[in-house]
Design a protein around this motif. Structure first.
Motif, short mmCIF file in Angstrom:
data_model
loop_
_atom_site.label_atom_id
_atom_site.label_comp_id
_atom_site.label_asym_id
_atom_site.label_seq_id
_atom_site.Cartn_x
_atom_site.Cartn_y
_atom_site.Cartn_z
N ARG A 245 42.89 27.92 36.97
CA ARG A 245 43.99 28.88 36.90
C ARG A 245 45.27 28.25 36.36
O ARG A 245 46.24 28.95 36.09
N GLN A 246 45.26 26.95 36.19
CA GLN A 246 46.41 26.28 35.58
C GLN A 246 46.52 26.55 34.08
O GLN A 246 47.56 26.31 33.48
N TYR A 247 45.42 27.04 33.48
CA TYR A 247 45.36 27.20 32.04
C TYR A 247 45.75 28.60 31.57
O TYR A 247 45.23 29.10 30.58
N GLY A 248 46.67 29.24 32.25
CA GLY A 248 47.18 30.53 31.80
C GLY A 248 46.29 31.69 32.19
O GLY A 248 45.31 31.54 32.93
N PRO A 249 46.61 32.91 31.68
CA PRO A 249 45.87 34.12 32.07
C PRO A 249 44.37 34.03 31.85
O PRO A 249 43.59 34.45 32.71
N LYS B 129 40.67 22.33 28.91
CA LYS B 129 40.89 23.48 28.04
C LYS B 129 39.65 23.75 27.17
O LYS B 129 39.41 24.89 26.76
N ASP C 273 46.23 44.22 35.51
CA ASP C 273 46.03 42.95 34.83
C ASP C 273 44.60 42.88 34.28
O ASP C 273 43.63 42.85 35.03
N TRP D 95 43.12 40.44 32.88
CA TRP D 95 42.48 39.13 32.96
C TRP D 95 42.04 38.78 34.37
O TRP D 95 41.87 37.60 34.70
#
Length: 821
Positions: free
Chosen positions: A87-91, A155, A703, A705
């Motif tokens: 969840r650190q990598y954005g939506p 990523k 949302d 995502w």
């Protein structure tokens, strides 16, 4: 301290216990291998490596030593680790983490609900915040596992999942899930359009399929490795080598080249086969094959599948057949062509599903069939359950659909409430899972032109049809005339029996196809009482096990064209059974069923013209058989229109125009059922909604995502047939057998304890199983007629309750022979 994953029942010394590190590595390898088929190897590997890290706790190890009553929650730790990292990598990282975490925390049960049905609880967030001893796990984790995991929290792994979701590999279509259906929402009713404004429901649905796919990879890998614990050899099932497609396709071509043209229409069948061979070189994708009954579809589709699989290096061929009644016949035919030098079942797998107990146990999970075979014959029910079913053994098969050629035989039998679920799932498999699919039938339903495409329709057009001129093919294969004998008040049983006997005497052979087993028994009894030679009289129904039905069919085929034959059968004989009668009587039903019955009349063009008579019985209990009852109403409407204006249908009840109009009327009558309506939590809802944007749930946010599906609730509600059945083994055998084969297999199963041996026997036992409805099961149990095999949840029948004429009975019909034990 050494940590273990599994113990063995007969070893308290730990010598045969499985180290936890060994288990995590094995499941990581296989889960990554399975997920790699669709480009998601990193995700699959991560889930496998982390699914059981929660066992790195003192509580779980004390549980294995029988010092604790429970091992605690060992699935949440790995799920939380995945969630926290991604969840650190954005939506999109949030979506990626949720998909992976959901599979891990659900791997001992069904895929979990993300929201409670009342909308008051975000169940996924709650699970991610649950105390799970993650700190203890991290401090105890094996260093090699940790070094394998860390590089995958990247990523690159997120990009891998994104690439899977947002590119379509089939053909030249460049749409992805985010754009594949958004424009269609303009066609939605107002209420649905408002709730879908921020989230495309079809995209949300397919996000959910990705979650189930990865969950499938994980639980299959986990079950395979768990089954090897305590045995001298680890399971090698995921790595078995098979006969190559080039060898199998060569065997097919050799067989076809040796076929002689026995009938005038064999040349047309050869042309159909040629069309399939030619189109096998096309890119992967969705295809249709519309061929009249008796046009040689089985071998033509096999030819297509083998060459298509060879051309694209595909994983397997899966035949999806509507009824268990014809799996044995088709599988046996294919096995005789392709499985010529190999042991039984090494090329062709028959998976009926009917021997799997409703309630799962540790033993039944180990014995569950996972479709790891080059050619699989299974049912539409099993296919749908792999995608939407509530049991882990259902879900573990889903990933086997990737990279496969799937042949849907008689696609018109698709359950009406599953239409949109099926279309969306098949689009996902074709567009994102390297799958090719062929929809095969004489009566093609309108799955590419549904009234509400916003809920999901197949992207199916004329260019995907293999036959270049359907109208011309129908004319060339015309061998039958349909005669409407519908009359006010209907036909009585004596009248129908008399008509059948008259046609039998006049034409030499007559088939009567009825809608219920009760009617089959009544008409058989009336014909027998009229003094007909019992050698000429046959009965077929699903109360008879497949081996019994095949024996009856074999005897009928010996007589047809040479000696008189009168057969009374339920509709099981309609789909793909290769028999040819001079005349057929069909109880009024859906026009697609009438066409299928007509395919058993003058099948090879032996006569100038065969005749099929439609009759309406004066009474019939089909109120609970909704598909039949609805089909009857549409057929009666079509017959009325035909009487008034036959030219509109080109003067032909067997033509494609009648089929098209039938499905237009039928789908219009039942369009509200196609999203699988259910009633849950005090409101009307649909499975399609629960598995997509879940917009009727008050807890749903906009949302796009975040998964908001109620997976577990939907899977519990899913039942592709109204009354689920359970298979019961029966001690059937041919009269000439000293020990009946069914009885011998039952005895061997009761004495077998090795899972491998049990699986081998269960494959053979499927031919000796009868699908039994719950109320009949209870009645037999009350009679003391059922006996469980070990603790598998699989039962066999007291032989006194099985008749050579009618099959399974709820009362004693034969004397007791030599007991099993």
């Amino acid at each position: 301290m050494k940590y273990y994953a599994h113990t063995t029942d007969d070893d308290d010394t730990r010598n045969s216990w499985q180290p936890l590190e060994t288990h995590l590595k094995a499941v990581g390898i296989d889960s990554g291998l399975f997920a790699g088929a669709v480009g998601l190897s990193s995700a699959g590997t991560l889930m496998g490596l982390l699914h059981d890290v929660g066992k790195y706790t003192r509580q779980f190890q004390r549980y294995l030593d029988k010092e604790e009553a429970t091992g605690g929650d060992h699935s949440s730790a790995g799920a939380q680790w995945l969630w926290n990292e991604f969840r650190q990598y954005g939506p999109f990282g949030v979506l990626c983490g949720q998909i992976l975490a959901l599979g891990v925390c659900s791997h001992h049960s069904v895929l979990s609900d993300c929201l409670s049905m009342d909308g008051e609880t975000d169940l996924f967030t709650q699970r991610m915040g649950k105390a799970a001893n993650l700190a203890e796990v991290m401090s105890s984790l094996d260093g090699e596992i940790l070094s394998s995991v860390i590089p995958l929290f990247s990523k690159k792994s997120v990009a891998e999942l994104k690439a899977h979701l947002f590119s379509i590999k089939a053909g030249n279509d460049t749409r992805g899930l985010a754009t594949g259906a958004a424009a269609l929402c303009d066609a939605c009713p107002d209420k649905i359009r408002r709730s879908c404004a921020a989230r495309d429901p079809i995209t949300a649905f397919q996000f959910g399929l990705v979650a189930r796919f990865l969950y499938s990879c994980l639980i299959d890998a986990d079950r395979i490795d768990a089954a090897s614990v305590g045995h001298s050899k680890p399971s090698d099932e995921p790595h078995r080598s098979y006969v190559g497609w080039s060898i199998l396709s060569h065997r097919m071509e050799t067989y076809l080249s040796g076929l002689k043209e026995r009938f005038s229409i064999d040349g047309i069948r050869h042309r159909v086969s040629g069309f399939c061979r030619e189109r096998a070189g096309d890119p992967k994708g969705l295809f249709s094959l519309t061929v009249p009954t008796g046009g040689g579809k089985t071998l033509a589709t096999l030819r297509f599948a083998l060459h298509h699989a060879a051309r694209h290096s595909m994983q397997r061929v899966i035949y999806v057949i509507p009824y268990t009644s014809i799996i044995d016949q088709n599988a046996q035919e294919v096995r005789s062509i392709l499985e010529v030098e190999e042991p039984f079942g090494s090329v062709v797998l028959e998976h009926h599903s009917n021997l799997e107990p409703e309630k799962e146990t540790g033993q039944s999970r180990k014995l569950a069939e996972n479709w790891d075979s080059p050619i699989v014959f299974t049912t539409m029910v099993q296919f749908l359950e792999a995608l939407f079913g509530r049991r882990t053994r259902d879900a573990r098969r889903m990933h086997r659909l990737a990279g496969s050629v799937i042949i849907f035989d008689e696609i018109q039998t698709l359950p009406i409430n599953c239409v949109h679920l099926f279309c969306n799932a098949l689009n996902y498999l074709v567009d994102h899972c390297e799958t090719s699919a062929l929809l095969c039938t004489a009566t093609q339903p309108l799955l590419g032109s549904l009234d509400n495409p916003c809920y999901g329709a197949l992207r199916l057009g004329p260019q995907q049809e293999i036959v270049p001129d359907i109208q011309a093919l129908f004319k060339a294969l015309k061998r039958v005339e349909i005669i409407d004998l519908i009359k006010p008040g209907g036909w009585g049983a004596e009248e129908i029996a008399a008509k059948a006997r008259a046609l039998f005497l006049d034409t030499g052979s007559c088939l009567v196809v009825v809608n219920t087993k009760r009617w089959a028994k009544v008409l058989y009894g009336l014909c027998a009482d009229a003094g007909l030679d019992k050698n000429s009289l046959f009965h077929l129904s699903t109360d008879m096990c497949p081996a019994h039905r095949m024996a009856v069919l074999k005897e009928m085929r010996k007589r047809l064209g040479k000696k008189p034959v009168l057969c009374i059968s339920t509709q099981l004989i309609e789909a793909g059974v290769d028999v040819s009668f001079a005349s057929v009587i069909r109880f009024v039903a859906g026009m697609d069923s009438i066409h299928q019955a007509a395919g058993r009349c003058n099948r090879h063009g032996e006569l100038a013209l065969g005749r099929v008579y439609i009759v309406n019985p004066d009474h019939e209990s089909i109120g609970r058989l909704t598909d039949i009852a609805e089909g009857v109403q549409v057929t009666l409407r079509l017959l009325g229109e035909f009487r008034n204006d036959p030219d509109f249908y080109d003067g032909e009840l067997m033509g494609p125009r009648v089929v098209e109009r039938y499905f237009h009327y039928y789908f219009y009558r039942r369009q509200d059922e196609m999203r699988y309506p259910i009633s849950e939590a005090g409101r009307d809802d649909t499975l399609l909604n629960l598995l997509s944007c879940n917009c009727l749930n008050s807890g749903t946010r906009s949302d796009k995502w975040v998964l908001r599906q109620s997976f577990a609730t939907a899977s519990r509600a899913f039942a592709p047939i109204d009354a689920p059945t359970q298979g019961v083994l029966v001690p059937y055998g041919k009269k000439e057998e000293t020990v009946k084969e069914g009885k011998r297999i039952i005895g061997d199963l009761c004495a077998a304890f090795e899972p491998k041996r049990q699986r081998e026997l269960l494959k053979k036992a499927q031919r000796y199983a009868v699908n039994v409805f719950p109320h009949v099961l209870r009645q037999l149990d009350g009679e003391g007629a059922l006996h469980e095999i070990q603790e598998t949840g699989i039962f066999y029948l007291d032989e006194r309750y099985y008749s050579d004429e009618f099959g399974l009975s709820t009362g004693i019909v034969t004397p007791l022979e030599t007991p099993l034990f």
